[in-house]
Design an enzyme around this catalytic site. Structure first.
Site, PDB file in Angstrom:
ATOM      1  N   LYS A  69       0.805  -1.224   0.000  1.00 14.31           N
ATOM      2  CA  LYS A  69       0.000   0.000   0.000  1.00 14.31           C
ATOM      3  C   LYS A  69       0.847   1.287   0.000  1.00 14.31           C
ATOM      4  CE  LYS A  69      -0.336   1.726   4.527  1.00 14.31           C
ATOM      5  NZ  LYS A  69      -0.087   0.871   5.683  1.00 14.31           N
ATOM      6  N   HIS A 197       3.237  -4.097  15.402  1.00 13.21           N
ATOM      7  CA  HIS A 197       3.744  -2.999  14.576  1.00 13.21           C
ATOM      8  C   HIS A 197       4.104  -1.837  15.482  1.00 13.21           C
ATOM      9  CE1 HIS A 197       3.924  -0.258  11.069  1.00 13.21           C
ATOM     10  NE2 HIS A 197       3.248   0.594  11.805  1.00 13.21           N
ATOM     11  N   SER A 200       6.686   4.503  12.862  1.00  8.53           N
ATOM     12  CA  SER A 200       7.977   5.185  12.727  1.00  8.53           C
ATOM     13  C   SER A 200       8.084   6.353  13.693  1.00  8.53           C
ATOM     14  CB  SER A 200       8.179   5.659  11.292  1.00  8.53           C
ATOM     15  OG  SER A 200       7.129   6.518  10.924  1.00  8.53           O
ATOM     16  N   GLY A 237       7.340   0.464   9.899  1.00 10.91           N
ATOM     17  CA  GLY A 237       7.704   1.652  10.648  1.00 10.91           C
ATOM     18  C   GLY A 237       9.170   2.017  10.556  1.00 10.91           C
ATOM     19  N   GLU A 271       7.336  -6.000   7.933  1.00  2.24           N
ATOM     20  CA  GLU A 271       6.517  -5.370   6.895  1.00  2.24           C
ATOM     21  C   GLU A 271       7.005  -3.967   6.568  1.00  2.24           C
ATOM     22  OE1 GLU A 271       2.576  -5.337   8.539  1.00  2.24           O
ATOM     23  OE2 GLU A 271       2.525  -7.503   8.808  1.00  2.24           O
ATOM     24  N   PRO A 272       8.230  -3.817   6.096  1.00  2.00           N
ATOM     25  CA  PRO A 272       8.699  -2.466   5.789  1.00  2.00           C
ATOM     26  C   PRO A 272       7.975  -1.901   4.568  1.00  2.00           C
ATOM     27  CG  PRO A 272      10.290  -4.075   5.001  1.00  2.00           C
ATOM     28  CD  PRO A 272       9.236  -4.842   5.751  1.00  2.00           C
ATOM     29  N   GLY A 273       7.585  -0.648   4.648  1.00  2.00           N
ATOM     30  CA  GLY A 273       6.934  -0.010   3.505  1.00  2.00           C
ATOM     31  C   GLY A 273       7.758   1.193   3.081  1.00  2.00           C
ATOM     32  N   ASP A 358      -9.211  24.037  -1.114  1.00  2.00           N
ATOM     33  CA  ASP A 358      -9.798  23.517   0.107  1.00  2.00           C
ATOM     34  C   ASP A 358      -8.858  23.894   1.250  1.00  2.00           C
ATOM     35  OD1 ASP A 358     -11.658  20.866   0.945  1.00  2.00           O
ATOM     36  OD2 ASP A 358      -9.887  21.213   2.174  1.00  2.00           O
TER      37      ASP A 358
HETATM   38  C1  LIG Z   1       1.249   0.826   6.236  1.00  2.00           C
HETATM   39  C2  LIG Z   1       1.565  -0.399   6.971  1.00  2.00           C
HETATM   40  C3  LIG Z   1       2.894  -0.842   7.118  1.00  2.00           C
HETATM   41  C4  LIG Z   1       4.092  -0.093   6.594  1.00  2.00           C
HETATM   42  O1  LIG Z   1       4.362   0.973   7.399  1.00  2.00           O
HETATM   43  P1  LIG Z   1       5.721   1.800   7.167  1.00  2.00           P
HETATM   44  O2  LIG Z   1       5.704   2.737   8.314  1.00  2.00           O
HETATM   45  O3  LIG Z   1       5.584   2.474   5.846  1.00  2.00           O
HETATM   46  O4  LIG Z   1       6.802   0.803   7.210  1.00  2.00           O
HETATM   47  C5  LIG Z   1       3.101  -2.057   7.758  1.00  2.00           C
HETATM   48  N1  LIG Z   1       2.086  -2.787   8.226  1.00  2.00           N
HETATM   49  C6  LIG Z   1       0.802  -2.385   8.115  1.00  2.00           C
HETATM   50  C7  LIG Z   1      -0.282  -3.237   8.655  1.00  2.00           C
HETATM   51  C8  LIG Z   1       0.495  -1.190   7.488  1.00  2.00           C
HETATM   52  O5  LIG Z   1      -0.792  -0.799   7.385  1.00  2.00           O
END
Ligand SMILES: *Cc1c(COP(=O)(O)O)cnc(C)c1O
Length: 447
Positions: A69, A197, A200, A237, A271-273, A358
């Protein structure tokens, strides 16, 4: 620009030594200035390759499942698939996107805390089995719709008890875990591990200490119920800095050694994003309108030195486009002014706004900038996470184009890692870029 194939959004310009991201931005600013001044992104895919080797250098024992995402642009997903990360998906759409790249279902986890029944059924159909769950209602939905589900119980951390994540609480308490384990036993749902989780905004080491000991507790409890626990998910995070990743590793690795030692058969995932994508994308926006707010004490009266005006600038991208994350986070990123200005040029208090008119569409509340004009460009870096959603109905402005690049040295590093573009990244065209250095003549001609 010659060397970038415009009609294939996967074309990646390879940069010679001596040229850099700044030169690429200069080139596109020049090009877009001639063609309507639309906002655009430049994505440096080499940064993603580097983040992955940094991850492997620091926390090799933890398998990353990239959180789709954060940035689901096909090029990002494809390069991560080639690098061998897993994927954490929140929806059917995300699962399908990743599967199209040939990622096998074992490398996909389904992490939405609130799952639509039809999407649980989809996961079952395509063989995505690992999913997270933090309450009884979800557990019942999973039991009814996914016979092969392997569930990670999502436990809360002190981090989200404080309401850090926009007041939305996900994750359950230890006490409720016992209840959920009972339910799972009754419903014949397989529990295989624990997920937590830590956002950050909160990387207090104490939060990890508690989360890991809580996780161990749940593992033990689950053992009493006869479940075989073999997976721990430490969430996302991570901002992307080496420093932060090392700090986290410094705190967790001794605890992992004690609670989840190697050889115990417990797989540790994450789960790094933002970690992977944030720094890889830079956004260039154009100023489309400007308002001068005269200091009220000076209006109508002769100006004195202290009665400086302040400026409101409107840009052609905002919170209903690439700055969507601004609605929930309060990161005050100050952009770089693209045009050259003198060091001693006076600076004015300025605010930056998106194009929607807005009042929520404020990007920067207050910063000091030289006086800018309509048509000037601003450059925002670290725009790779949460910037690529479909435009909302509010926003009928065109979404920015994305141009990809990579330095030759990152490209060679990738080849050395065994990733060859012809087999693993079939949709990419790597082409030498022909950037002409020194765009200054062009800019002065246009001004
Ligand atoms: C968005 C999200 C992440 C990723 O978070 P980051 O701070 O970008 O690493 C991980 N796990 C879940 C469930 C999320 O919704």
């Amino acid at each position: 620009m010659k060397g970038f194939i415009d009609d294939a959004n996967y074309s990646v310009g390879l940069l010679d030594e001596g040229t850099n991201l700044g030169n690429v931005i200069d080139n596109y600013v020049y090009e877009h200035t001639l063609t309507g001044k639309n906002a655009f992104f430049v994505g440096d895919l080499g940064k993603i390759v580097k983040k992955h080797s940094q991850w492997q250098n620091i926390v090799a024992q933890i398998k990353p499942f990239y959180t789709v995402k954060c940035n689901s642009t096909p090029a990002v997903l494809e390069i991560l698939a080639a690098l061998g990360t897993g994927f954490a998906c929140s929806s059917k759409t995300e699962m399908a996107l990743v599967q199209e790249l040939g990622v096998s279902p074992e490398n996909i986890i389904y992490i939405s805390p609130c799952k639509q029944v039809s999407q649980i059924k989809y996961a079952a159909k395509v063989g995505v089995n690992i999913m997270t769950c933090d309450n009884e209602v979800e557990l019942k939905k999973i039991a009814r719709n996914h016979p092969n589900a392997k569930v990670l119980l999502h436990i809360a951390t002190e981090d989200n008890i404080g309401g850090e994540e926009g007041n939305m609480k996900f994750g359950t308490t230890l006490k409720n875990c016992r209840h959920l384990l009972e339910c799972a036993k009754e419903l014949d749902v397989q529990i295989i591990g624990v997920k937590f989780h830590v956002s950050s905004a909160c990387k207090e080491s104490q939060v990890y200490v508690h989360a890991l000991s809580d996780a161990r507790c749940v593992f033990d409890m689950a053992g009493e119920f006869g479940f075989t626990m073999n997976m721990l998910d430490i969430g996302g995070g991570f901002t992307g800095t080496e420093f932060q990743l090392e700090e986290v590793n410094h705190v967790i690795s001794p605890l992992l050694d004690v609670y989840f030692p190697e050889g115990s058969g417990i797989k540790i995932i994450s789960e790094p994003g933002s970690y992977y994508v944030s720094s890889a994308f830079t956004l260039a926006v154009n100023i489309i309108a400007k308002k001068v707010v005269e200091n009220k004490f000076s209006s109508g009266v002769g100006k004195t030195g202290s009665d400086e005006p302040t400026f409101m600038y409107y840009m052609n991208d905002g919170v209903y486009g690439s700055f969507a994350s601004k609605l929930s986070e309060d990161l005050n990123t100050i952009p770089e002014v693209h045009k050259k200005y003198k060091e001693d040029e006076p600076l004015f208090t300025s605010s930056l706004w998106g194009p929607s008119c807005d009042e929520l569409d404020q990007i920067v509340e207050n910063c000091l900038l030289p006086e800018l004009n309509v048509g000037d460009w601003l450059i925002f870096d670290n725009m790779g996470a949460d910037s690529f959603h479909e435009p909302s109905a509010f926003n009928d402005f065109q979404r920015p184009a994305i141009y990809y690049m990579m330095s030759y040295s990152d490209w060679y590093e990738m080849q050395d890692a065994g990733i060859t573009s012809d087999t693993m990244m079939k949709n990419f065209f790597f082409v030498p870029s022909c950037i002409q250095l020194s765009q200054e003549d062009k800019f002065s001609a246009e001004a």
